[in-house]
Design an enzyme around this catalytic site. Structure first.
Site, PDB file in Angstrom:
ATOM      1  N   CYS A  84     -10.819   0.151  -5.996  1.00 43.72           N
ATOM      2  CA  CYS A  84      -9.848   1.160  -6.127  1.00 43.72           C
ATOM      3  C   CYS A  84     -10.379   2.021  -7.261  1.00 43.72           C
ATOM      4  O   CYS A  84      -9.766   3.103  -7.839  1.00 43.72           O
ATOM      5  CB  CYS A  84      -8.502   1.093  -6.377  1.00 43.72           C
ATOM      6  N   ASP A 116     -11.297  -7.664  -3.580  1.00 43.03           N
ATOM      7  CA  ASP A 116     -10.490  -6.571  -3.692  1.00 43.03           C
ATOM      8  C   ASP A 116      -9.788  -6.706  -4.931  1.00 43.03           C
ATOM      9  O   ASP A 116      -8.598  -6.612  -5.018  1.00 43.03           O
ATOM     10  CB  ASP A 116      -9.372  -6.562  -2.432  1.00 43.03           C
ATOM     11  N   GLN A 124       0.844  -1.219   0.037  1.00 44.79           N
ATOM     12  CA  GLN A 124       0.044   0.063  -0.008  1.00 44.79           C
ATOM     13  C   GLN A 124       0.943   1.316   0.238  1.00 44.79           C
ATOM     14  O   GLN A 124       1.725   1.229   0.962  1.00 44.79           O
ATOM     15  CB  GLN A 124      -1.039   0.060   1.266  1.00 44.79           C
TER      16      GLN A 124
END
Length: 484
Positions: free
Chosen positions: A441, A414, A310
């Site tokens: 995202c 995800d 991340q």
């Protein structure tokens, strides 16, 4: 074959001065041309309401056009001065963070209303999670060398040794970073001009994009917020390597950063493609160590130059906390069950869920082999049991493992920016889980997937937004779906 109707308002490649009137999802400013024929919309990325901009039309249709931003001629009255150098990676750094949040929330929720057909999305909104660090939040930066620079006075290109970032939309033109950008490490960025001068003094050339030649290509830096260390990687071509003393360069960096310098790596990249690490190149350790350690929610993660991690670890903690909060909202759907963690990456979310649940078994699946290898190492390092990782395409994995159907109560999703392929999403739906926690995202593809999930009986219970990248158009969403 019918003739394509000509656009009455704009032509391709036409350069216009436009007043930005509104904001659309993804950082697209909205300008309008008004005439006797009506009003025509032009989208200009990385612009703000109130700005006067110069933009070039690169795509047009009957109903709207898209343009490439050339320059901001006049700022918005909402913008404020900041002590940082402007860079393409932070187009909204002069906009107060509260206004950034307002634009991101309104434009994201509107996607779920328009694309996902969720009329009551505002009523389902849970929380806007802001980044703990508004500035200096990134843990990685890639600075590019170029033989073609940008003259900020004449606003034209020039022959110059540059080290910084590419000009927006111009792949071959570099722009020197002379001071702190406000996104990464202040000491590193304030010293980048000194690193550039050291390389200039070597007499070797920077990369020339159009000619596809030169020695210096990239200078990549990773930072650990846990230890405050910096891990550097100098990327060059192989010709003339005998004329550059890597050990001497390492000593130069040590003189600047002292104990903060964890290590220096050297990568050879002779490929013409614009990537920092070549598929066929080598990466060698010059000094120090080749990894740094970062911490998330009390768990330690070892990070190499190639590892995915991340970019904003402090905000990633808040993102993961929100995901785990949704997963564990009904612990009866987690404890003593198997939880699917699909598109799991390095397995961080699964590890946290496993550490906070009772006897839950986590099955993590991701197509990236190196990410699964990192996941297995990190689980071992953190002494977390009950995890099983598979390096596989999610769709093919579910086809090969029908034994999980009707046995999964909770699924964590995800996926990458492209979202979930419809056939794969159908296989996920076929597992007949009670609930899904979907992290994205790219809310546009998540909103698209929401319509298919709704048709299968999964409806949004809660949605939160997480601002992992202040001063950009990016926003992440965490959505809890439950079967009706």
């Amino acid at each position: 074959m019918p003739r394509r109707e000509r656009n009455k308002f704009v032509k391709k490649n036409q350069v216009l001065e436009l007043k930005i009137e509104d904001y659309a999802f993804g950082g697209k400013g909205i300008a309008r041309i008004h005439s006797e024929d009506g009003s025509f919309v032009i989208f200009v990325p990385n612009t703000l309401p109130g700005q006067l901009v110069k933009a070039q039309i690169n795509k047009s249709s009957k109903n709207y056009a898209e343009a490439k931003l050339i320059d901001v001629l006049a700022p918005s009255e909402d913008e404020v001065e900041v002590p940082y150098q402007d860079i393409p990676g932070a187009p909204y750094i002069q906009l107060p963070i509260e206004l950034q949040h307002k634009y991101k929330k309104e434009s994201t929720l509107s996607l779920f209303k328009k694309i996902g057909k969720v009329e009551n999305i505002e009523a389902l909104f849970d929380e806007f999670v802001s980044s703990p660090n508004v500035f200096h939040y990134r843990n990685k930066m890639e600075y590019g060398f170029s033989a073609i620079g940008y003259d900020r006075v004449t606003k034209r290109d020039k022959d110059e040794f540059t080290l910084g970032f590419k000009r927006r939309g111009v792949w071959w033109m570099g722009d020197n970073l002379d001071k702190d950008s406000g996104l990464f490490d202040k000491q590193m960025e304030d010293n980048l001009k000194n690193i550039r001068q050291y390389c200039i003094d070597s007499g070797l050339d920077p990369w020339h994009g159009p000619k596809r030649e030169g020695f210096f290509r990239y200078f990549v830096v990773r930072k650990s917020f846990k230890t405050d260390e910096l891990l550097c990687n100098l990327v060059t071509t192989s010709p003339n390597l005998d004329q550059f003393d890597l050990q001497k360069f390492a000593n130069f960096l040590k003189d600047i950063f002292g104990e903060r310098l964890a290590g220096l790596l050297h990568t050879i990249n002779d490929e013409t493609g614009d990537r920092t690490i070549a598929t066929s190149g080598s990466i060698d350790l010059v000094c120090g160590k080749d990894k740094i350690v970062e911490q998330l929610l009390g768990l330690n993660f070892e990070i190499s130059m190639k590892s995915f991690f991340q970019t904003n670890p402090k905000c990633a903690e808040k993102l993961y906390n929100k995901v785990v909060e949704y997963v564990l909202e009904d612990k009866s759907k987690v404890d003593n069950t198997v939880v699917m963690d699909l598109f799991c990456g390095t397995g961080t979310i699964g590890q946290i869920v496993a550490s906070k649940s009772e006897n839950a078994k986590i099955v993590g699946v991701d197509i990236v082999v190196s990410a699964i290898e990192d996941a297995e190492k990190n689980a071992k390092r953190n002494n977390i049991e009950g995890l099983k990782f598979y390096a596989a395409d999610v769709g093919k994995f579910l086809t090969a493992h029908p034994e999980y159907e009707n046995k999964i109560k909770t699924i964590i999703l995800d996926p990458a920016r492209a979202g979930i392929a419809p056939k794969t999403l159908q296989k996920i739906i076929n597992l007949k889980a009670d609930r899904m926690v979907y992290v994205s995202c790219n809310p546009a593809t998540q909103a698209r997937d929401t319509e298919l999930l709704s048709a299968a009986g999964y409806f949004i219970k809660k949605i939160s937004l997480v601002d992992q990248f202040p001063h950009t158009a990016h926003i992440e969403t965490v959505v809890l779906f439950e079967k009706s």
